[in-house]
Design a protein around this motif. Structure first.
Motif, short mmCIF file in Angstrom:
data_model
loop_
_atom_site.label_atom_id
_atom_site.label_comp_id
_atom_site.label_asym_id
_atom_site.label_seq_id
_atom_site.Cartn_x
_atom_site.Cartn_y
_atom_site.Cartn_z
N ASP A 422 0.83 -1.21 0.00
CA ASP A 422 0.00 0.00 0.00
C ASP A 422 0.86 1.26 0.00
O ASP A 422 0.48 2.30 -0.53
CB ASP A 422 -0.96 0.00 1.19
N ILE A 423 2.06 1.18 0.61
CA ILE A 423 3.03 2.27 0.58
C ILE A 423 4.34 1.68 0.09
O ILE A 423 4.85 0.72 0.67
CB ILE A 423 3.20 2.92 1.96
N ALA A 424 4.88 2.25 -0.96
CA ALA A 424 6.10 1.67 -1.55
C ALA A 424 7.01 2.77 -2.05
O ALA A 424 6.57 3.82 -2.53
CB ALA A 424 5.74 0.73 -2.70
N GLY A 425 8.31 2.52 -1.95
CA GLY A 425 9.31 3.37 -2.56
C GLY A 425 9.83 2.68 -3.80
O GLY A 425 10.47 1.62 -3.72
N ILE A 426 9.53 3.23 -4.96
CA ILE A 426 9.91 2.62 -6.22
C ILE A 426 11.21 3.25 -6.71
O ILE A 426 11.26 4.45 -6.98
CB ILE A 426 8.81 2.81 -7.30
N ASP A 427 12.27 2.44 -6.80
CA ASP A 427 13.54 2.93 -7.31
C ASP A 427 13.57 2.72 -8.82
O ASP A 427 13.42 1.59 -9.31
CB ASP A 427 14.71 2.20 -6.65
N MET A 428 13.77 3.80 -9.52
CA MET A 428 13.68 3.80 -10.97
C MET A 428 14.89 4.54 -11.55
O MET A 428 15.33 5.55 -10.98
CB MET A 428 12.38 4.50 -11.37
N VAL A 429 15.41 4.04 -12.65
CA VAL A 429 16.50 4.72 -13.34
C VAL A 429 15.97 5.21 -14.68
O VAL A 429 15.40 4.44 -15.46
CB VAL A 429 17.71 3.80 -13.55
N ILE A 433 12.80 11.81 -16.30
CA ILE A 433 11.59 11.32 -15.64
C ILE A 433 10.32 11.91 -16.24
O ILE A 433 9.21 11.45 -15.99
CB ILE A 433 11.65 11.63 -14.11
N GLY A 434 10.50 12.92 -17.08
CA GLY A 434 9.36 13.56 -17.73
C GLY A 434 8.95 12.89 -19.03
O GLY A 434 8.06 13.39 -19.73
N LYS A 435 9.60 11.76 -19.37
CA LYS A 435 9.26 11.01 -20.58
C LYS A 435 8.94 9.57 -20.22
O LYS A 435 9.45 9.05 -19.22
CB LYS A 435 10.44 11.05 -21.57
N PRO A 436 8.13 8.88 -21.06
CA PRO A 436 7.83 7.46 -20.78
C PRO A 436 9.10 6.62 -20.73
O PRO A 436 10.07 6.89 -21.47
CB PRO A 436 6.94 7.05 -21.96
N LEU A 437 9.11 5.61 -19.88
CA LEU A 437 10.31 4.78 -19.70
C LEU A 437 10.71 4.07 -20.98
O LEU A 437 11.90 3.94 -21.31
CB LEU A 437 10.08 3.76 -18.59
N HIS A 438 9.71 3.56 -21.72
CA HIS A 438 10.04 2.73 -22.88
C HIS A 438 10.72 3.52 -23.99
O HIS A 438 11.37 2.93 -24.86
CB HIS A 438 8.78 2.05 -23.42
N THR A 439 10.61 4.84 -23.97
CA THR A 439 11.25 5.64 -25.02
C THR A 439 12.70 5.93 -24.71
O THR A 439 13.42 6.46 -25.57
CB THR A 439 10.51 6.98 -25.19
N GLN A 440 13.16 5.61 -23.52
CA GLN A 440 14.53 5.94 -23.13
C GLN A 440 15.28 4.78 -22.50
O GLN A 440 16.39 4.94 -22.00
CB GLN A 440 14.51 7.12 -22.15
N GLY A 441 14.65 3.59 -22.51
CA GLY A 441 15.33 2.42 -21.95
C GLY A 441 15.40 2.44 -20.44
O GLY A 441 16.27 1.78 -19.84
N GLY A 442 14.52 3.18 -19.77
CA GLY A 442 14.50 3.23 -18.31
C GLY A 442 13.90 1.96 -17.72
O GLY A 442 13.28 1.16 -18.42
N ALA A 443 14.07 1.78 -16.42
CA ALA A 443 13.57 0.56 -15.77
C ALA A 443 13.40 0.78 -14.28
O ALA A 443 14.01 1.68 -13.69
CB ALA A 443 14.52 -0.61 -16.02
N ILE A 444 12.56 -0.05 -13.69
CA ILE A 444 12.44 -0.11 -12.23
C ILE A 444 13.45 -1.12 -11.71
O ILE A 444 13.48 -2.26 -12.16
CB ILE A 444 11.00 -0.49 -11.82
N VAL A 445 14.28 -0.69 -10.78
CA VAL A 445 15.34 -1.56 -10.28
C VAL A 445 15.03 -2.15 -8.91
O VAL A 445 15.58 -3.18 -8.54
CB VAL A 445 16.69 -0.82 -10.24
N GLU A 446 14.13 -1.50 -8.13
CA GLU A 446 13.77 -2.03 -6.81
C GLU A 446 12.40 -1.54 -6.41
O GLU A 446 11.97 -0.44 -6.82
CB GLU A 446 14.78 -1.61 -5.73
N VAL A 447 11.73 -2.32 -5.58
CA VAL A 447 10.49 -1.91 -4.91
C VAL A 447 10.72 -2.09 -3.42
O VAL A 447 11.06 -3.20 -2.97
CB VAL A 447 9.29 -2.75 -5.39
N ASN A 448 10.55 -1.04 -2.65
CA ASN A 448 10.90 -1.05 -1.23
C ASN A 448 9.67 -0.89 -0.34
O ASN A 448 8.87 0.03 -0.54
CB ASN A 448 11.88 0.08 -0.92
#
Length: 742
Positions: A422-429, A433-448
């Protein structure tokens, strides 16, 4: 100058709830000035000058003058040392990071003895500030040296050890802003928001809705990645490895550069980024291995590290990390450059209040590895202008909430939902961050799970985010039944104060609530009851007994008997109540230890019960006692008067003003009246027919009826409750069995 003897602290006790001084907890100190009673501040040579030099911010204390510099004016005119000690303690708390603006000092009936109180969020912190303040004032009086900075540091240490952490504190503060009460359940960060069955529990940024299964999933990074990948969430390719050699082999399979990290670590411990050489990858394995149960090798995602906070399926805040580096000058070592260029930043510190950590290159293995990759050590001297990377991750403190692309926010919320948090810290590279992830090869690396909130509360760059409010809203959504106005997190609480049959009143009101279908807790002098079962035969009309009810998740309504001693000794166990009943002003003779010497002092004590009535609630006052009826003006809610005398002039005035309500006896009938209207509850002798040889005293019966009426219990149910009530208390562990009159 002959030194003065220390001010004697006669007794100290913590008033844990609303009290005769204020609505909030305070530390009350009884002190004896001794010879200083005859020496106010302006008669102590050099005292004012020493004090204001040590504590220059005393100029901000308004005191009773009501303006900046007011307290200093009192010092110059001459004020007594008990009053001065009050302001010293308050200022020490301010300097230690626990600001408080409330304090009072009043004389007692004994010459030179005073009662001093000050706002105290945490008892041990308050006691520490008092001890330091006591030492400071005596040093100022007797012209002795005193280290103010050291005193403040000692108080701050107690604050850090004893008070809530910043994440928990921001949630509690947000709840308090909505008038949701809280109870601290341990010495750490386990906190109950609300009372009884309406409560929610938090532990830092975890709530009672945080699944243990979800926490287990989040702690296993490999499992988390597999679940996210199955749902279409972009994650970096990776493998779990068991040795440095296996790490190098995995890196070759995945493709350089890579990241090496523990599979179940947190706070970026043991994580090394952008590794391209075999020796660096194998060294990174040794750094990660002690921090978790397994080591992972992942594809390195180019871009900036981001932390997105998801609360209840929505983005609450986002922060971006920065690569940390120093610039050589040709003279200083790397360690010296870190100290002068990084650790000098006021945003860095070891305590939780700092958004950035101090960097110790001799103790932090990840920093040593980063330097090693650049053929440096902490003692190396970089040439002038050389940029030396110190940390690549773990410095997330730049707010970027307003920059987050809606699709990125959606992916982060989906990741939290997939894991089940219900409360999570999403680590993302991501590079942007103002563009969709799939257009820049970004990814979620951890869920805390249980993410830290400080980076959002005190970002190094950007505006703080109201993450505490987001979590409070998640726990107590606006618009739900009972979650609006002053009802969020609250159950009906009835407080009964006085000495005349107050336990019987409390038991009868609890019986009414029980018949109305509520699981009711009762704390009174006859014991502690849960839903009409006596669970403790000891007298429970005190703070501890009441708190046992309010922490129970079963209790849907609570009735609590209070007397003057309980209010003076501990304060009330609840911050506000639905109904406050006051029966009389008796009992002053037993309160000499609290400097109560006459009955005319009792209204100041028992008004506390009326002061805490909610605006939506009511005070039930005995109009046959003029001093009790006079408390009506202090009530934030409605007022219901009770009287056995229908000709009582107070009743007529009350009924004429704003359709006032009253419960009275007239011609043998119990009447509920409001303004000009009257409704008979029934004949008194018929209502009490089953009470045997020990019927409920008439004033007590009327008070209980008034409380039930204030709780919107139907008149027919009130009448039935009176008929079935057993005046004798139930035996321990034996449920009451109602006996219906013929």
């Amino acid at each position: 100058m002959t030194p003065f003897k220390d001010i004697e602290l006669l007794r100290i006790h913590y008033l844990r709830g609303p009290n005769i001084w204020t609505y909030r907890p305070v530390l009350e100190v009884w002190l004896d000035l001794g010879a200083l009673e005859d020496h106010p501040s302006h008669q102590l040579a050099g005292f004012n000058e020493r004090l204001t030099a040590w504590l220059p911010a005393l100029i901000e204390h308004h005191c009773g003058v009501g303006e900046r510099g007011g307290f200093l004016q009192r010092l110059q005119e001459g004020t007594w040392c008990g009053h001065v000690l009050e302001h010293i303690v308050i200022e020490l708390l301010n300097l230690a990071g626990m600001p408080t603006g409330f304090g009072q000092t009043r004389s007692t009936s004994q010459h030179g003895v005073y009662r001093m109180v000050f706002r105290a969020r945490e008892e041990q912190v308050a006691r520490s500030a008092l001890a330091e303040g006591h030492a400071l004032i005596m040093a100022a009086i007797n012209d002795l040296p005193f280290d103010v900075d050291a005193a403040v540091a000692r108080v701050r240490t107690v604050v850090d050890d004893r008070y809530l952490g910043p994440s928990t504190a921001c949630i509690v503060t947000a709840a308090a802003d909505r008038s949701i009460p809280h109870i601290r359940l341990n010495d750490g960060n386990l906190v109950q928001l609300g009372y009884g069955a309406a409560q929610r529990r938090i532990w830092t940024a975890e709530t009672e809705f945080t699944s243990a299964i979800a926490e287990g999933i989040a702690s296993d990074k490999d499992l988390t990645k597999s679940l996210l990948k199955a749902c279409g969430v972009p994650v970096p390719e990776g493998q779990v490895v068991s040795s440095p050699e296996a790490a190098w082999e995995a890196a070759q399979d995945i493709g350089l550069p890579v990241v090496v990290k523990p599979s179940d670590g947190n706070h970026a411990r043991g994580v090394t980024l952008d590794l391209r050489k075999r020796e660096d990858i194998e060294a990174a394995w040794h750094v990660a291995e002690p921090e978790g149960s397994e080591v992972m090798v992942e594809r390195f995602i180019p871009g900036d590290e981001h932390r997105l906070l998801i609360v209840g399926g929505k983005l609450a805040a986002a922060a971006r990390g920065e690569l940390v580096s120093v610039t050589g000058n040709g003279r200083s070592t790397v360690a010296e450059l870190i100290e002068s260029q990084l650790n000098s930043d006021p945003r860095r510190g070891y305590e939780e209040e700092y958004p950035l950590d101090l960097i110790d290159p001799r103790a932090m293995v990840t920093v040593q590895l980063e330097l090693q990759r650049q053929d440096l050590t902490a003692d190396s001297v970089p040439v002038a202008g050389r940029q030396v990377v110190v940390q690549r991750n773990g410095n997330v403190a730049v707010d970027c909430t307003d920059e987050v692309h809606p699709e990125v926010a959606y992916i982060a919320a989906l990741a939290a939902k997939v894991v089940g948090l219900d409360i999570a810290g999403i680590d993302m590279v991501a590079q942007d961050i103002g563009k969709p992830l799939h257009t820049q090869g970004g990814a979620i690396v951890e869920v805390n799970a249980g993410p830290g909130l400080l980076m959002h509360l005190k970002p190094a760059v950007g505006a703080p985010r109201p993450v505490g409010q987001a979590i409070a809203e998640h726990l107590f959504p606006q618009g739900e039944d009972g979650a609006d106005g002053d009802h969020a997190g609250r159950i009906p609480i009835v407080g009964v104060a006085g000495t005349r049959a107050s336990a019987t009143i409390a038991r009868l009101v609890a019986w009414f609530l029980h018949l109305g279908g509520r699981y009711t807790g009762l704390a009174c002098s006859q014991g502690l009851f849960l839903n009409e079962r006596c669970v403790d035969t000891r007298a429970s009309a005190h703070w501890e007994g009441a708190r046992r009810l309010l922490t129970s998740q079963m209790v849907q309504a609570a009735v609590i008997e209070n007397d003057a001693r309980a209010i003076l000794q501990d304060g009330l166990a609840y911050d506000r109540c639905s109904v406050g009943v006051v029966t009389d002003m008796d009992g002053w003779e037993a309160l000499a230890s609290f400097d109560i010497r006459a009955q005319d002092q009792m209204p100041r004590v028992l008004r506390t019960q009326v002061d805490v009535v909610l605006a939506s609630g009511a005070a039930v006052l005995n109009a046959d006692e003029p001093e009790v009826a006079a408390l009506a003006r202090l009530c934030d809610g409605a007022v219901i008067l009770t009287s056995t005398d229908p000709a009582n002039p107070l009743l007529a005035a009350h009924r004429a003003n704003d359709n006032g309500r009253a419960v009275l006896l007239q011609g043998g009938q119990v009447l509920l009246v409001q303004g000009p209207s009257e409704k008979s509850l029934g004949a008194l002798d018929r209502l009490t027919q089953g009470h045997g040889d020990a019927p409920v005293p008439e004033p007590a019966l009327l008070a209980a009826i008034g409380a039930a009426w204030a709780l919107d219990i139907a008149p027919d149910l009130i009448a039935a409750g009176i008929k079935t009530f057993e005046p004798a208390a139930a035996a321990a562990g034996v449920p009451r069995v109602p006996v219906l009159p013929l």
